[in-house]
Write an enzyme that holds these catalytic residues in place. Structure first.
Site, PDB file in Angstrom:
ATOM      1  N   GLU A   1     -18.495 114.636  97.741  1.00 28.87           N
ATOM      2  CA  GLU A   1     -17.159 114.117  97.989  1.00 28.87           C
ATOM      3  C   GLU A   1     -16.882 114.014  99.483  1.00 28.87           C
ATOM      4  OE1 GLU A   1     -17.987 116.580  96.050  1.00 28.87           O
ATOM      5  OE2 GLU A   1     -16.893 116.609  94.155  1.00 28.87           O
TER       6      GLU A   1
ATOM      7  N   ASN B   1     -26.854 112.150  93.971  1.00 28.11           N
ATOM      8  CA  ASN B   1     -26.506 110.784  94.373  1.00 28.11           C
ATOM      9  C   ASN B   1     -27.753 109.921  94.589  1.00 28.11           C
ATOM     10  OD1 ASN B   1     -25.424 108.490  95.460  1.00 28.11           O
ATOM     11  ND2 ASN B   1     -24.283 109.507  97.074  1.00 28.11           N
TER      12      ASN B   1
ATOM     13  N   GLU C   1     -28.277 107.653  98.053  1.00 27.66           N
ATOM     14  CA  GLU C   1     -28.817 108.164  99.327  1.00 27.66           C
ATOM     15  C   GLU C   1     -30.231 107.637  99.588  1.00 27.66           C
ATOM     16  OE1 GLU C   1     -26.189 112.279  99.608  1.00 27.66           O
ATOM     17  OE2 GLU C   1     -28.241 112.352  98.827  1.00 27.66           O
TER      18      GLU C   1
END
Length: 459
Positions: A64, A349, A352
């Site tokens: 986040e 994620n 990335e």
């Protein structure tokens, strides 16, 4: 917020307050809190509020926090007088925020650990900082904190919102009234996907919409150029399998895949980057011991980055247990597994590695990033392992396919990069909407005068 569930939560927070300092001290001893800053978890300011307009951004953890860096840059460029208060809940996210802030923005940013959701503690926090508006990132909805902000007429936004189908069902069945009150407190609700927007709307979010996913617009993970060149020199001519942001249970699967792959690629180097660097020593011991139990195989030669060891020619497994260096290893890898996806964690994620030209492999558990994963798979930018009893064999098989056909890996990387670059203008659009929540520059804004709010919570 006055419903039964809200009242129950408020009461539970108040009753738990005397026990929570002990809990926090235990977390500090385990390295999960900073002992000198435990007061922040009780709402103590730990510093003075900066003058002028202040935007509070709550970003629970690493993902986040990284997703809003470009949003903060866009807001700072639009509003030169604006200061930022960023709250997070983890030590790792605090460290990464300090590392990743651009030097020009850093003086305008204060970081504090978020107060635990005790009524008196959140009141102390808000009364000390008096933010002019608040932004919650993704999925952290703390009832007492949100209720206290609403009582102070602090405009709130929920951005890059994430809500799994399971969580939506739990809210709908267990506390529909509380969900409606919580989501109704936000003047702006922006979801990561249209599907999430529909779930939020069904639970009571007013005008929930999807403009895109801020994680698509994040900057590439950084890497020190000199260190990258040095590592490339140390590993020249070797195939490199990276297992990135791994969780317990995944390192063992990656090590079994390593053993299978070395039959074809005897010079293979496997790099393990545990999601939590403090696990590095245990991961290295597991790496050395797992293969050592097999009589037919020599013991793995393992090096640990945090211990100052290098990935030399005899190193089979390199444990990269340092903070904030994942960008180095995605750039170094021939093929990368995105962790959190071999075990039922929901995946880390995948955007990335997509920004860094690295072929991507995913395990079957990717619900945390369902929409980006769907787009990557549709574009041919990633390969997902099917669920099954032998994920290590599947990982070895798919890694070997990429290593065997470099053009395939290059095509995957190009497709993934195109997906990751799709929404470069999103931070500016979201910044424009958030700017409308703030008072005019001449007005010191909501929350500046405590008497206006009549706060009565006591410690």
């Amino acid at each position: 917020m006055t419903g039964p569930a809200a009242l129950l939560w408020r009461t539970a927070g108040t009753l738990a307050a005397p026990l929570l300092p002990l809990y926090l001290r235990r977390r500090a001893r385990a390295g999960h809190e900073i002992a000198e800053r435990l007061g922040e978890r009780r709402g103590c300011a730990g510093g003075a509020r900066p003058p002028g307009r202040l935007l509070w951004i709550h970003a629970a953890s690493v993902g986040e926090t990284l997703s809003v860096l470009r949003l903060m840059d866009a807001l700072a460029a639009r509003l030169p007088d604006l200061a930022f208060l960023v709250t997070t809940g983890t030590v790792t996210s605090a460290g990464l925020l300090a590392e990743r802030l651009r030097p020009a923005l850093a003086p305008r940013v204060r970081h504090r650990f978020a107060p635990l959701d005790v009524p008196a503690w959140v009141a102390r926090f808000l009364d000390a900082w008096r933010p002019d508006a608040g932004v919650f990132v993704e999925s952290e909805l703390w009832p007492n904190l949100i209720a206290a902000a609403r009582r102070r007429d602090i405009p709130l936004a929920l951005v890059n919102a994430r809500l799994s189908p399971r969580s939506a069902r739990l809210w709908a069945r267990g506390a529909p009234g509380l969900a409606r009150e919580l989501l109704g407190a936000f003047r702006l609700v922006l979801a990561q996907s249209d599907e999430v927007a529909r779930r939020l709307a069904a639970l009571g979010a007013p005008r929930a919409a999807c403009w895109g996913n801020l994680k698509y617009a994040a900057d590439p993970l950084p890497a020190d150029p000199a260190e990258l060149e040095r590592l490339r020199g140390l590993t020249a001519g070797r195939e490199i399998l990276l297992a990135a942001s791994t969780h317990p249970g995944e390192e063992a699967l990656a090590l079994v895949a390593h053993r299978r792959l070395t039959a074809i690629y005897p010079r293979l180097l496997t790099i393990l980057v545990p999601r939590h660097p403090q696990r590095g020593e245990a991961v290295a011991l597991e790496a050395d011991g797992l293969v050592g139990r097999h009589a037919e195989a020599p013991r793995l030669r393992v090096a640990r980055r945090a211990a100052g060891q290098e990935p030399g020619p005899a190193t089979a497994v390199y444990v990269a247990d340092t903070l904030g260096e994942l960008g180095l290893f995605y750039r170094l890898a021939s093929v990368a597994l995105v962790g959190g996806s071999l075990v039922p964690h929901g995946g880390q994620n995948p955007l990335e590695p997509a920004r860094l030209g690295c072929p991507i492999l995913l395990g079957p558990h990717t619900w945390n990033f369902a929409e980006p994963v769907e787009r990557l798979l549709a574009a041919g930018g990633a390969v997902q392992l099917a669920p099954g009893p032998d994920l290590a064999a599947a990982l070895a098989r798919e890694a070997a396919a990429v290593l065997r056909e470099p053009r395939r890996g290059q095509a995957m990387a190009a497709a993934a990069a195109a997906v990751a670059a799709d929404q470069a203008g999103l931070p500016d659009r979201v910044a424009e909407a958030l700017a409308e929540l703030l008072p005019p520059r001449a007005d010191r804004g909501a929350g500046q005068t405590l008497a206006a709010h009549g706060t009565t919570e006591k410690d």
